[in-house]
Scaffold this motif. Sequence first.
Motif, PDB file in Angstrom:
ATOM      1  N   VAL A   6     -51.067 -22.745  20.050  1.00  0.00           N
ATOM      2  CA  VAL A   6     -49.914 -21.927  19.723  1.00  0.00           C
ATOM      3  C   VAL A   6     -49.758 -21.859  18.203  1.00  0.00           C
ATOM      4  O   VAL A   6     -49.710 -22.870  17.526  1.00  0.00           O
ATOM      5  N   SER A   7     -49.720 -20.641  17.699  1.00  0.00           N
ATOM      6  CA  SER A   7     -49.404 -20.433  16.290  1.00  0.00           C
ATOM      7  C   SER A   7     -48.116 -19.636  16.231  1.00  0.00           C
ATOM      8  O   SER A   7     -47.909 -18.723  17.018  1.00  0.00           O
ATOM      9  N   VAL A   8     -47.256 -20.001  15.308  1.00  0.00           N
ATOM     10  CA  VAL A   8     -45.932 -19.391  15.237  1.00  0.00           C
ATOM     11  C   VAL A   8     -45.743 -18.733  13.876  1.00  0.00           C
ATOM     12  O   VAL A   8     -46.055 -19.321  12.846  1.00  0.00           O
ATOM     13  N   LYS A   9     -45.206 -17.533  13.907  1.00  0.00           N
ATOM     14  CA  LYS A   9     -44.836 -16.812  12.689  1.00  0.00           C
ATOM     15  C   LYS A   9     -43.340 -16.552  12.757  1.00  0.00           C
ATOM     16  O   LYS A   9     -42.852 -15.928  13.709  1.00  0.00           O
ATOM     17  N   VAL A  10     -42.595 -17.060  11.774  1.00  0.00           N
ATOM     18  CA  VAL A  10     -41.152 -16.857  11.721  1.00  0.00           C
ATOM     19  C   VAL A  10     -40.851 -15.815  10.652  1.00  0.00           C
ATOM     20  O   VAL A  10     -41.314 -15.926   9.519  1.00  0.00           O
ATOM     21  N   ILE A  11     -40.081 -14.813  11.046  1.00  0.00           N
ATOM     22  CA  ILE A  11     -39.645 -13.747  10.148  1.00  0.00           C
ATOM     23  C   ILE A  11     -38.129 -13.856  10.028  1.00  0.00           C
ATOM     24  O   ILE A  11     -37.440 -13.966  11.036  1.00  0.00           O
ATOM     25  N   THR A  12     -37.636 -13.840   8.816  1.00  0.00           N
ATOM     26  CA  THR A  12     -36.187 -13.885   8.600  1.00  0.00           C
ATOM     27  C   THR A  12     -35.711 -12.521   8.143  1.00  0.00           C
ATOM     28  O   THR A  12     -36.163 -12.012   7.122  1.00  0.00           O
ATOM     29  N   TRP A  13     -34.822 -11.937   8.943  1.00  0.00           N
ATOM     30  CA  TRP A  13     -34.225 -10.660   8.575  1.00  0.00           C
ATOM     31  C   TRP A  13     -32.930 -10.951   7.826  1.00  0.00           C
ATOM     32  O   TRP A  13     -32.102 -11.739   8.279  1.00  0.00           O
ATOM     33  N   GLU A  14     -32.755 -10.290   6.675  1.00  0.00           N
ATOM     34  CA  GLU A  14     -31.594 -10.520   5.823  1.00  0.00           C
ATOM     35  C   GLU A  14     -30.872  -9.218   5.527  1.00  0.00           C
ATOM     36  O   GLU A  14     -31.504  -8.161   5.467  1.00  0.00           O
ATOM     37  N   GLY A  15     -29.571  -9.325   5.321  1.00  0.00           N
ATOM     38  CA  GLY A  15     -28.792  -8.164   4.896  1.00  0.00           C
ATOM     39  C   GLY A  15     -28.645  -7.126   5.980  1.00  0.00           C
ATOM     40  O   GLY A  15     -28.200  -7.413   7.080  1.00  0.00           O
ATOM     41  N   SER A  16     -29.080  -5.925   5.676  1.00  0.00           N
ATOM     42  CA  SER A  16     -28.936  -4.799   6.584  1.00  0.00           C
ATOM     43  C   SER A  16     -30.304  -4.316   7.048  1.00  0.00           C
ATOM     44  O   SER A  16     -31.182  -4.060   6.227  1.00  0.00           O
ATOM     45  N   MET A  17     -30.477  -4.199   8.339  1.00  0.00           N
ATOM     46  CA  MET A  17     -31.712  -3.659   8.906  1.00  0.00           C
ATOM     47  C   MET A  17     -31.386  -2.293   9.481  1.00  0.00           C
ATOM     48  O   MET A  17     -30.591  -2.175  10.416  1.00  0.00           O
ATOM     49  N   SER A  18     -31.983  -1.268   8.878  1.00  0.00           N
ATOM     50  CA  SER A  18     -31.650   0.092   9.264  1.00  0.00           C
ATOM     51  C   SER A  18     -32.881   0.981   9.249  1.00  0.00           C
ATOM     52  O   SER A  18     -33.974   0.548   8.878  1.00  0.00           O
TER      53      SER A  18
END
Length: 112
Positions: A6-18
Motif C-alpha cells: 500500500v502506498s498512500v498519497k495525501v493531498i491537502t485542499w486549502e482555501g476555496s476549491m472552485s
Amino acid sequence: MSASSVSVKVITWEGSMSVDKAAALKAELSQAFSQASQVVVSLSLLDTIDLAAVQLLKAAHLEAQRSGKSFHLTGTVKPDLGRAFVVSGFLRRPTDNARELETELFGRNDKR
C-alpha cells in the motif's frame, strides 16, 4: 492488497476549491492515482467548495473503484463548508468529520 504494497498519497485542499481550479485539481488527483494505491484528500484547511470540485471528488472515488485503488476524505470539515454541503443537497445534516462526509458523498460500499 497486502499492507506492504500500500502506498498512500495525501493531498491537502486549502482555501476555496472552485471551477477555476478544476483542471489543476484534476491533474493533481490523476497524478496521485498514478503514484499510489490509496489517495486521501484532507479537507481540514478547505473553506469553500463548488459543484465542479465536488464532481471531481466523486469522479476520483469512481476512478479508485474502477482501478482497484482507494480514495478517502480526511480531516475536520469547517462549519461553513459542512453547511454548504447540506444546502447543496450532498449531506442530510452538517458534519465536522470528513469520513462522515465521505460516506454521504460516496455511499457505504467503498472498501476501507
